[in-house]
Design an enzyme around this catalytic site. Structure first.
Site, PDB file in Angstrom:
ATOM      1  N   LYS A   1       3.902  36.142  14.707  1.00 35.23           N
ATOM      2  CA  LYS A   1       3.637  35.861  13.302  1.00 35.23           C
ATOM      3  C   LYS A   1       4.392  36.856  12.426  1.00 35.23           C
ATOM      4  CE  LYS A   1      -0.859  33.808  14.229  1.00 35.23           C
ATOM      5  NZ  LYS A   1      -0.839  33.950  15.686  1.00 35.23           N
TER       6      LYS A   1
ATOM      7  N   GLU B   1      -5.341  28.190  24.536  1.00 34.03           N
ATOM      8  CA  GLU B   1      -6.331  29.153  24.039  1.00 34.03           C
ATOM      9  C   GLU B   1      -7.369  28.452  23.180  1.00 34.03           C
ATOM     10  OE1 GLU B   1      -5.500  31.425  20.482  1.00 34.03           O
ATOM     11  OE2 GLU B   1      -3.372  30.961  20.722  1.00 34.03           O
TER      12      GLU B   1
END
Length: 310
Positions: A160, A26
């Site tokens: 996360k 990414e």
């Protein structure tokens, strides 16, 4: 007439044509996830890590409205250094292309574009997920829905810890996205080795992941993704006490400042970087480099099998 086709970088195009292993990467981590000037250096290290493990890196992004699979160094430098780079999820791609934008692709957009280009393995840091208070805000990352319909293996360090990890795992189950731990039966929490949740499945080698991909392709039953959760070793994680204290402070500041939507993650990551005196940044870099290495070895194993997952 404008050309809105996806452009393959020369090295990536050659590798795909020759059925050599390719790993998608990414660009959001380059433009939004890491501070300057570390972002460009780390982006190059990620690509080199993939090369060192025997695969070809394909960093995906948009330059002046052109969607590129396999940014060259000048294009990578541009996305790392210019201001105004848009954060692009799947829904944003067409609008950004038509308006000639520079853009960095999220996990969702990178997954979708990579799969469309014939790339079956993608390395990232952490997956997006269900946000805290989502029962009221309906704030859930597009990563989850995209993985439900995209045939790609995503190597990550879980989600996360700023997210609702339990709710994210529930959504992945509901959406039919398979999750396997790499040499673990516990789901990692990005900065933390263990987010506190069990996993039903684990794999022990890149070859075993390649076997899973081959079985999925052979069955022809499920078009969705595979999440390979690759935890940091305990001695490389962020200190848990420091993590918990920083997260509590960050969530309080988030509410105080009224930050919502796509701004939440970069806001909290910036707070972690500042409050931990750079320790979280060092952990972040270790995560993505480890995931890039594992993804490359999975792609190599899949290529040896002759499977499309490479």
């Amino acid at each position: 007439m404008n050309n809105f086709h996806v452009r393959l970088g020369t090295e990536v195009a050659d590798a795909l044509r020759e059925h050599r292993p390719v790993v998608a990467l990414e660009s959001t981590i380059v433009s939004h996830g890491l501070p300057r000037p570390d972002n460009l250096r780390v982006a190059r290290e990620i690509e080199q890590t993939v090369r060192d493990a025997g695969a070809v890196p394909a960093t995906i992004g948009m330059v002046s409205g052109q969607l590129v699979v396999g940014l060259d160094d000048a294009e990578l430098t541009r996305l790392a250094t210019v201001d105004g780079v848009s954060k692009l999820s799947v829904r944003d791609l067409a609008v950004a292309a038509a308006t000639g934008a520079d853009g960095a692709t999220t996990v969702a957009a990178t997954s979708a574009v990579a799969a469309a280009a014939g790339i079956g393995v993608f390395a990232t840091g952490g997956l997006g997920g269900v946000h805290r208070e989502a029962a009221h805000t309906f704030d859930e990352s597009a990563d989850l829905g995209t993985l439900a319909r995209t045939p790609i293996a995503v190597v990550c360090a879980g989600v996360k810890s700023i997210l609702d990890v339990g709710a994210t795992l529930e959504r992945l189950e509901t959406l039919g996205v398979a999750v396997v731990g790499y040499r673990t039966r516990r789901f990692p929490g990005f900065y933390l080795t263990d987010a506190g949740f069990d996993l039903d499945w684990s794999v022990d080698s890149p070859e075993q992941v390649a076997d899973v991909l081959a079985a999925r392709a052979g069955h022809g039953v499920h078009p969705g993704g595979l999440l390979v959760a690759n935890p940091l070793p305990i001695d490389e994680q962020l200190d848990p006490a420091l993590h918990d204290r920083t997260l509590t402070e960050g969530l309080a500041r988030l509410e105080r400042d009224g930050v919502t939507g796509k701004a939440v993650t970069p806001y909290l990551l910036a707070h972690f970087h500042s409050a931990t005196a750079g320790a979280s940044l060092a952990v972040n870099v270790r995560i993505i480099l480890r995931n890039a290495d594992l993804a490359a070895r999975i792609a190599v194993a899949a290529a040896r099998r002759g499977d499309s997952a490479a």
